[in-house]
Design an enzyme around this catalytic site. Structure first.
Site, PDB file in Angstrom:
ATOM      1  N   GLU A  41       0.845  -1.188   0.000  1.00  0.00           N
ATOM      2  CA  GLU A  41       0.000   0.000   0.000  1.00  0.00           C
ATOM      3  C   GLU A  41       0.884   1.243   0.000  1.00  0.00           C
ATOM      4  O   GLU A  41       1.969   1.259   0.594  1.00  0.00           O
ATOM      5  CB  GLU A  41      -0.862  -0.006   1.271  1.00  0.00           C
ATOM      6  CG  GLU A  41      -1.711   1.229   1.477  1.00  0.00           C
ATOM      7  CD  GLU A  41      -2.423   1.226   2.826  1.00  0.00           C
ATOM      8  OE1 GLU A  41      -3.514   1.817   2.898  1.00  0.00           O
ATOM      9  OE2 GLU A  41      -1.897   0.634   3.791  1.00  0.00           O
ATOM     10  N   LYS A 113      -9.609   1.504  -2.048  1.00  0.00           N
ATOM     11  CA  LYS A 113      -9.807   1.043  -0.667  1.00  0.00           C
ATOM     12  C   LYS A 113     -11.163   1.487  -0.122  1.00  0.00           C
ATOM     13  O   LYS A 113     -11.518   2.663  -0.197  1.00  0.00           O
ATOM     14  CB  LYS A 113      -8.680   1.606   0.202  1.00  0.00           C
ATOM     15  CG  LYS A 113      -8.651   1.137   1.641  1.00  0.00           C
ATOM     16  CD  LYS A 113      -7.444   1.749   2.333  1.00  0.00           C
ATOM     17  CE  LYS A 113      -7.279   1.274   3.758  1.00  0.00           C
ATOM     18  NZ  LYS A 113      -6.092   1.901   4.408  1.00  0.00           N
ATOM     19  N   CYS A 155      -5.055  -3.188   3.168  1.00  0.00           N
ATOM     20  CA  CYS A 155      -4.762  -2.875   4.567  1.00  0.00           C
ATOM     21  C   CYS A 155      -5.968  -3.043   5.494  1.00  0.00           C
ATOM     22  O   CYS A 155      -6.298  -4.151   5.878  1.00  0.00           O
ATOM     23  CB  CYS A 155      -4.158  -1.476   4.662  1.00  0.00           C
ATOM     24  SG  CYS A 155      -3.261  -1.176   6.214  1.00  0.00           S
TER      25      CYS A 155
END
Length: 280
Positions: A41, A113, A155
């Site tokens: 990321e 995300k 994440c």
């Protein structure tokens, strides 16, 4: 079986510096015979503040980091999965995205995300990703690659099993969780979450991680990992508060065995009782 490589690095606010780390990992992956490279990321940069992050962001067409990786992928005929920032749709906002760059150096998949990292940990960091980042609104369907069907997440998405289960329902072979975990949350939860996602979806999990000190405010846990569908750790790099120069940039490799994946799913079938609870 096919070999994949997963890279670990320490991004700073310098895209040029971060690109050099990424190029080293591309070279290492090629030398290792990998058919795809997975990077963390925010590989393009990690800023010291939300304001700096907004100032640094560039489009894929303008980013020296992304353009450099496109050229590397094309020259080495190596697909690269990498987390970057892109300009948001609203003023003062950015997107936290994950790109699949194919062997021709073209961006063919883009995931944004969906779960943002807003935390206030006692004795640890206070982070509010939503102050500058726009959340995504959908789970991207898994896509075919030379190493299997890849499902993308980033994440903090790792903490929500619904994402992995949705990707598994759409026939993903590999789940990816490129990350920049904090040291306190990483020490407590990183390994167990990755192994849980692998076991409950009977999929490979590839988790490329940021590691070490990015600036005076941010330190990442590292411990980049590849887990097989039975929950076994196939590869792991170092990290934590004691991360050294050997931990970044660093590369790990593992074999993706789709026959093993099929065997695990056949021997321990996970039949959802959707007559009792809703499908995810």
């Amino acid at each position: 079986m096919v070999r994949v490589a997963v890279g670990q690095l320490t991004s700073t606010a310098s895209m040029a510096h971060n690109l050099q780390q990424a190029k080293f990992l591309v070279m290492s992956a090629v030398q290792a015979g990998a058919k795809a490279l997975f990077l963390p990321e925010a590989s393009d940069y990690i800023a010291g503040s939300a304001e700096e992050s907004v100032r640094l962001v560039k489009s894929v067409q303008e980013s020296e980091f992304v353009k450099g990786l496109l050229a590397e992928a094309r020259r080495e005929a190596l697909p690269i999965h990498v987390g970057v920032h892109e300009p948001g749709d609203s003023p003062g906002k950015i997107k936290n995205t994950l790109l699949w760059i194919n062997e021709d150096g073209q961006v063919t998949q883009r995931y944004q995300k969906i779960h943002l990292f807003d935390v206030d940990i006692q004795g640890g960091p206070v982070l509010k990703e939503s102050a500058s980042v726009e959340p995504g609104t959908k789970v991207l369907a898994p896509f075919d690659t030379a190493v299997g069907k890849v499902g993308s997440a980033i994440c903090f998405d790792l903490r929500f099993p619904e994402v992995g289960l949705a990707l598994r329902r759409q026939a993903a072979d590999i789940l990816t969780f490129p990350s920049a975990f904090t040291v306190p949350t990483g020490r407590a939860h990183w390994e167990v979450l990755l192994r849980a996602r692998a076991i409950e979806t009977q999929s490979y999990v590839i988790a490329a991680a940021q590691v070490g000190r990015h600036n005076e405010k941010r330190v990442s846990y590292g411990h980049t990992m590849i887990v097989d569908p039975w929950g076994r750790i196939l590869a792991e790099l170092g990290g934590g508060e004691d991360a050294t120069a050997e931990d970044s940039p660093a590369l790990a490799t593992a074999e993706i065995d789709l026959d093993l994946l099929a065997k695990v799913r056949a021997e321990v079938p996970l039949r959802r009782r959707t007559d009792v609870y809703p499908e995810i």
